[in-house]
Structure formats: C-alpha cells, structure tokens
Scaffold this motif. Structure first.
Motif, mmCIF file in Angstrom:
data_model
loop_
_atom_site.group_PDB
_atom_site.id
_atom_site.type_symbol
_atom_site.label_atom_id
_atom_site.label_comp_id
_atom_site.label_asym_id
_atom_site.label_seq_id
_atom_site.Cartn_x
_atom_site.Cartn_y
_atom_site.Cartn_z
ATOM 1 N N VAL A 40 -23.925 -20.389 11.117
ATOM 2 C CA VAL A 40 -25.231 -21.047 11.276
ATOM 3 C C VAL A 40 -25.260 -22.369 10.524
ATOM 4 N N ALA A 41 -24.535 -22.454 9.405
ATOM 5 C CA ALA A 41 -24.463 -23.728 8.668
ATOM 6 C C ALA A 41 -23.759 -24.787 9.511
ATOM 7 N N THR A 42 -22.713 -24.389 10.230
ATOM 8 C CA THR A 42 -21.998 -25.331 11.095
ATOM 9 C C THR A 42 -22.919 -25.869 12.178
ATOM 10 N N GLU A 43 -23.638 -24.972 12.859
ATOM 11 C CA GLU A 43 -24.558 -25.444 13.901
ATOM 12 C C GLU A 43 -25.652 -26.317 13.301
ATOM 13 N N LEU A 44 -26.144 -25.950 12.130
ATOM 14 C CA LEU A 44 -27.183 -26.739 11.460
ATOM 15 C C LEU A 44 -26.688 -28.160 11.198
ATOM 16 N N CYS A 45 -25.452 -28.300 10.706
ATOM 17 C CA CYS A 45 -24.895 -29.632 10.441
ATOM 18 C C CYS A 45 -24.720 -30.432 11.728
ATOM 19 N N ILE A 46 -24.284 -29.766 12.787
ATOM 20 C CA ILE A 46 -24.146 -30.455 14.074
ATOM 21 C C ILE A 46 -25.509 -30.944 14.549
ATOM 22 N N LEU A 47 -26.513 -30.085 14.421
ATOM 23 C CA LEU A 47 -27.870 -30.429 14.857
ATOM 24 C C LEU A 47 -28.443 -31.600 14.068
ATOM 25 N N THR A 48 -28.266 -31.579 12.758
ATOM 26 C CA THR A 48 -28.899 -32.593 11.913
ATOM 27 C C THR A 48 -28.076 -33.868 11.764
ATOM 28 N N ASP A 49 -26.729 -33.739 11.807
ATOM 29 C CA ASP A 49 -25.891 -34.882 11.464
ATOM 30 C C ASP A 49 -24.799 -35.205 12.474
ATOM 31 N N GLY A 50 -24.711 -34.418 13.555
ATOM 32 C CA GLY A 50 -23.691 -34.705 14.549
ATOM 33 C C GLY A 50 -22.279 -34.466 14.059
ATOM 34 N N ASP A 51 -22.114 -33.584 13.082
ATOM 35 C CA ASP A 51 -20.810 -33.283 12.508
ATOM 36 C C ASP A 51 -20.832 -31.840 12.023
ATOM 37 N N GLU A 52 -19.690 -31.153 12.098
ATOM 38 C CA GLU A 52 -19.645 -29.760 11.660
ATOM 39 C C GLU A 52 -19.887 -29.608 10.168
ATOM 40 N N GLY A 53 -19.626 -30.649 9.386
ATOM 41 C CA GLY A 53 -19.835 -30.578 7.945
ATOM 42 C C GLY A 53 -18.843 -29.635 7.278
ATOM 43 N N LEU A 54 -18.977 -29.507 5.976
ATOM 44 C CA LEU A 54 -18.131 -28.620 5.176
ATOM 45 C C LEU A 54 -19.019 -27.818 4.240
ATOM 46 N N PHE A 55 -18.716 -26.539 4.108
ATOM 47 C CA PHE A 55 -19.449 -25.694 3.170
ATOM 48 C C PHE A 55 -18.887 -25.967 1.788
ATOM 49 N N ALA A 56 -19.722 -26.402 0.849
ATOM 50 C CA ALA A 56 -19.248 -26.755 -0.491
ATOM 51 C C ALA A 56 -19.359 -25.601 -1.479
ATOM 52 N N SER A 57 -20.490 -24.881 -1.459
ATOM 53 C CA SER A 57 -20.650 -23.821 -2.456
ATOM 54 C C SER A 57 -21.845 -22.947 -2.143
ATOM 55 N N TYR A 58 -21.835 -21.776 -2.774
ATOM 56 C CA TYR A 58 -23.018 -20.917 -2.826
ATOM 57 C C TYR A 58 -23.553 -20.985 -4.245
ATOM 58 N N ALA A 59 -24.867 -21.124 -4.392
ATOM 59 C CA ALA A 59 -25.497 -21.086 -5.702
ATOM 60 C C ALA A 59 -25.938 -19.669 -6.026
ATOM 61 N N ASP A 60 -26.194 -18.872 -4.985
ATOM 62 C CA ASP A 60 -26.707 -17.522 -5.208
ATOM 63 C C ASP A 60 -26.486 -16.698 -3.952
ATOM 64 N N VAL A 61 -25.996 -15.480 -4.122
ATOM 65 C CA VAL A 61 -25.860 -14.533 -3.013
ATOM 66 C C VAL A 61 -26.399 -13.200 -3.497
ATOM 67 N N GLN A 62 -27.281 -12.593 -2.713
ATOM 68 C CA GLN A 62 -27.855 -11.291 -3.054
ATOM 69 C C GLN A 62 -27.639 -10.331 -1.893
ATOM 70 N N PHE A 63 -26.971 -9.212 -2.166
ATOM 71 C CA PHE A 63 -26.793 -8.157 -1.172
ATOM 72 C C PHE A 63 -27.892 -7.131 -1.429
ATOM 73 N N LEU A 64 -28.868 -7.081 -0.551
ATOM 74 C CA LEU A 64 -30.096 -6.325 -0.798
ATOM 75 C C LEU A 64 -30.172 -4.988 -0.075
ATOM 76 N N ALA A 65 -29.473 -4.862 1.052
ATOM 77 C CA ALA A 65 -29.523 -3.629 1.838
ATOM 78 C C ALA A 65 -28.224 -3.520 2.634
ATOM 79 N N PRO A 66 -27.833 -2.285 2.985
ATOM 80 C CA PRO A 66 -26.578 -2.124 3.715
ATOM 81 C C PRO A 66 -26.650 -2.669 5.137
ATOM 82 N N VAL A 67 -25.500 -3.144 5.597
ATOM 83 C CA VAL A 67 -25.311 -3.551 6.987
ATOM 84 C C VAL A 67 -24.286 -2.576 7.550
ATOM 85 N N ARG A 68 -24.569 -2.052 8.739
ATOM 86 C CA ARG A 68 -23.722 -1.018 9.328
ATOM 87 C C ARG A 68 -23.244 -1.436 10.719
ATOM 88 N N ALA A 69 -22.097 -0.887 11.103
ATOM 89 C CA ALA A 69 -21.647 -1.042 12.476
ATOM 90 C C ALA A 69 -22.731 -0.473 13.377
#
Length: 127
Positions: A40-69
C-alpha cells in the motif's frame, strides 16, 4: 514547493490462503501484514509522487490481534505528514472476514466489527 499529500489514503484487500499459515491454529506471521504495508505504501507513493518510492523505516509496529489463514484483511495507508522528499504514513491491518470452521470446512463470515490486527507508523522517501 512540495504538494501537501496529508490525508491521501490507499487500501488493499486480500484473502490469506491456508498455505500462508505459519504457526499452530492457522496463525499467519506478522511479516505478512508488513508486506501488505509495503504494497500500500508503494501505491501511495505512485499516487502522490509518480514514483514507487522507498520504504525508509518503521517508527512503531503494534501486533494487536491474531491474523489467521482464511481471513480477508484490509491494509490501509494514510499520509499524515508530507516533507520535501519524505512522507510519514500510518498503517492499519484490519480483519474483515474470518473462516468459521465450526459451521463447516469452507464456512466463513463477514465480521460485524472488523478486528484491528496490526498498526504501524512508517516513513517513505521519494526522489
């Protein structure tokens, strides 16, 4: 002058196949959601800037609930700060449908209340 992209939003929805189950109880590893955040970050960069951009960093990640197949999840990215070459993005991974094996092997349901499974804040850079 840099355009203000604050509030720009992209959402992807995806079914998680059983081949992605990584742990007991058909749990999917947290990296699955982070991979969707990258998409989604790639599409966001294409939408806003016409370029795929590069992911630089995460400042915070929270795993709040399980994700299942068998889940259907939505990954959403929203620009919350626009710099000259960087964008601060808030990410949310939400479970919107879940398998219901009690009713049958292929039974599933749309959740009345989606489950927020993962949140994150990250920085992307565009040329």
């Amino acid at each position: 002058m840099t355009a203000d992209h604050n509030g720009t939003k992209v959402t992807h929805r995806r079914y998680i196949p059983y081949s992605h189950a990584h742990y007991g109880g058909n749990l999917v590893d947290g990296a699955y959601g982070l991979g969707m955040f990258g998409d989604v970050a790639t599409e966001l960069c294409i939408l806003t800037d016409g370029d795929e951009g590069l992911f630089a960093s995460y400042a915070d990640v929270q795993f709040l609930a399980p994700v299942r197949a068998g889940d259907v999840v939505e990954a959403t990215a929203v620009v919350v700060r626009t710099g000259r070459r960087s964008r601060t993005v808030e990410f949310t991974l939400t479970v919107v449908c879940r398998a219901d094996p009690e009713r049958g092997d292929s039974a599933a349901q749309v959740l009345a209340e989606p489950i927020v499974a993962t949140t994150a804040t990250g920085t992307v850079v565009v040329p």
